[in-house]
Design a protein around this motif. Sequence first.
Motif, PDB file in Angstrom:
ATOM      1  N   ASP A 245       0.802  -1.222   0.000  1.00  0.00           N
ATOM      2  CA  ASP A 245       0.000   0.000   0.000  1.00  0.00           C
ATOM      3  C   ASP A 245       0.837   1.274   0.000  1.00  0.00           C
ATOM      4  O   ASP A 245       0.320   2.360  -0.249  1.00  0.00           O
ATOM      5  CB  ASP A 245      -0.981   0.010   1.175  1.00  0.00           C
ATOM      6  N   ASP A 246       2.145   1.150   0.259  1.00  0.00           N
ATOM      7  CA  ASP A 246       3.016   2.327   0.233  1.00  0.00           C
ATOM      8  C   ASP A 246       3.818   2.420  -1.069  1.00  0.00           C
ATOM      9  O   ASP A 246       4.660   3.317  -1.217  1.00  0.00           O
ATOM     10  CB  ASP A 246       3.972   2.317   1.423  1.00  0.00           C
ATOM     11  N   LEU A 247       3.579   1.515  -2.024  1.00  0.00           N
ATOM     12  CA  LEU A 247       4.308   1.535  -3.293  1.00  0.00           C
ATOM     13  C   LEU A 247       3.498   2.272  -4.348  1.00  0.00           C
ATOM     14  O   LEU A 247       2.278   2.126  -4.424  1.00  0.00           O
ATOM     15  CB  LEU A 247       4.597   0.109  -3.778  1.00  0.00           C
ATOM     16  N   ASN A 248       4.191   3.055  -5.178  1.00  0.00           N
ATOM     17  CA  ASN A 248       3.499   3.736  -6.267  1.00  0.00           C
ATOM     18  C   ASN A 248       3.502   2.865  -7.517  1.00  0.00           C
ATOM     19  O   ASN A 248       4.007   1.736  -7.513  1.00  0.00           O
ATOM     20  CB  ASN A 248       4.130   5.110  -6.535  1.00  0.00           C
ATOM     21  N   ALA A 249       2.955   3.375  -8.601  1.00  0.00           N
ATOM     22  CA  ALA A 249       2.814   2.590  -9.826  1.00  0.00           C
ATOM     23  C   ALA A 249       4.166   2.139 -10.374  1.00  0.00           C
ATOM     24  O   ALA A 249       4.317   0.998 -10.832  1.00  0.00           O
ATOM     25  CB  ALA A 249       2.059   3.401 -10.877  1.00  0.00           C
ATOM     26  N   ASP A 250       5.161   3.017 -10.337  1.00  0.00           N
ATOM     27  CA  ASP A 250       6.480   2.655 -10.854  1.00  0.00           C
ATOM     28  C   ASP A 250       7.153   1.601  -9.977  1.00  0.00           C
ATOM     29  O   ASP A 250       7.878   0.739 -10.483  1.00  0.00           O
ATOM     30  CB  ASP A 250       7.366   3.896 -10.954  1.00  0.00           C
ATOM     31  N   ASP A 251       6.914   1.666  -8.655  1.00  0.00           N
ATOM     32  CA  ASP A 251       7.460   0.647  -7.756  1.00  0.00           C
ATOM     33  C   ASP A 251       6.859  -0.724  -8.075  1.00  0.00           C
ATOM     34  O   ASP A 251       7.559  -1.737  -8.073  1.00  0.00           O
ATOM     35  CB  ASP A 251       7.157   0.998  -6.303  1.00  0.00           C
ATOM     36  N   LEU A 252       5.571  -0.760  -8.342  1.00  0.00           N
ATOM     37  CA  LEU A 252       4.905  -2.019  -8.666  1.00  0.00           C
ATOM     38  C   LEU A 252       5.375  -2.555 -10.015  1.00  0.00           C
ATOM     39  O   LEU A 252       5.523  -3.770 -10.200  1.00  0.00           O
ATOM     40  CB  LEU A 252       3.384  -1.819  -8.670  1.00  0.00           C
ATOM     41  N   TYR A 253       5.604  -1.658 -10.951  1.00  0.00           N
ATOM     42  CA  TYR A 253       6.168  -2.032 -12.254  1.00  0.00           C
ATOM     43  C   TYR A 253       7.537  -2.682 -12.047  1.00  0.00           C
ATOM     44  O   TYR A 253       7.824  -3.746 -12.605  1.00  0.00           O
ATOM     45  CB  TYR A 253       6.292  -0.777 -13.115  1.00  0.00           C
ATOM     46  N   GLU A 254       8.368  -2.055 -11.241  1.00  0.00           N
ATOM     47  CA  GLU A 254       9.706  -2.576 -10.978  1.00  0.00           C
ATOM     48  C   GLU A 254       9.648  -3.921 -10.274  1.00  0.00           C
ATOM     49  O   GLU A 254      10.381  -4.859 -10.631  1.00  0.00           O
ATOM     50  CB  GLU A 254      10.478  -1.579 -10.114  1.00  0.00           C
TER      51      GLU A 254
END
Length: 295
Positions: A245-254
Motif C-alpha cells: 500500500d506504500d508503493l506507487n505505480a512505478d514501484d509495482l512495475y519494478e
Amino acid sequence: MATRVALPVLYTRHFNSAQRGALGAPAAIWPDHPVRFATATQRIVSAIDNVLVLFFTPFMPTRHLFDRRAELDQLRRRLTARFGPIRDTRRDNPTGQFIHAFIGSRTRDEVSSRVYQRLLQSCGGRWEEIIETPATELAAILAEVTFADQKAPNLKTALRNIRARAGAVDLEFLADLEVEPALFWLEQIHGVGRKIAATTLNFSSLRMRCFVVDTHVWRVLRRFGLVGEQAEAEDVYDAVMEMADDLNADDLYELHWQLKTLGQTGCRHAQCVCTSCCLSELCMKRIEPGAKGAA
C-alpha cells in the motif's frame, strides 16, 4: 481471498540457523534471532511447531509468522540489490499496450514484442483496421505467438467490444477512472483477465497503480511463501496490493520485472537453483524436495 490462518509461533523462532538445523527445523523458515539455549522441552515444542508449519503451509494463502509488509520490503531490497532498479523511459499508449498484452499471453516476451511491431506496421497504428482484417490474414501476422489461430478472431472481438462501449478503439478514457473501475471495465471484455487488464493500466502511459501477475511472478511468490499454492491470479494480486500500500505505480512495475527476471533465470518451473538465489535465506521453497541446494 481465503482467511489467513494463525498458527502458534513457538520457540524455534528464537534459535539461530545452526540451532534450528540441529533441531531438524528448516533454517530458512525464520530469520536469525538472538540465541536462546534449547531445553529438552523446547526441542519437543520445536518439533511440533515444525510439523504444524509443514502441514498447514500448502493450505495457506499467506505467510503467518511475520508482518507481511516488512517481508515484502525485505524481498524488494534483495531483488534490487541483485537486479538493480528497473525503470523505463517510454510507455506505449493504453490501446497498444492492451493489444500487446492480449496477443502475448503464454508467449515469450521477445516473440510477442516482435509480433506486436509487425501488427503495428500492418495497420499503421490505426487499430480499428484490425477489426476489418480477415481472421486468417490476422492469424498469419500473429503466427509466432502461442494460439495465434484463436487469438486472431478473439482480438477482433475484443476491439469490437471496446469500440461499441467506448465509441472508438481508444482506451485513453481509462485515465479518468480509479483503478478498480478501470480493471472491471477491461475485464468485461471476453478473453481479458486480471493480467491483461493490469498490464494495460500499469505498463502503459497511464501508469496506474496496479500489479501485474504472470506465471513467473506467481511461481516466485508461491515458493517464497507470500501466497498459498492454490492462490489464483486475482488472489496474488490482492495479496500484493494489500502488502504494497506504500508503493506507487512505478514501484509495482519494478517489482513485477524483478520477480519475473528471477523466475526466468533461477526460480524456473522445472527446477529452482536455491544456492544462488538472492531470496534463498528467506524462502519457503528451501524446505521442499527437489530444490537444488535446498536446506
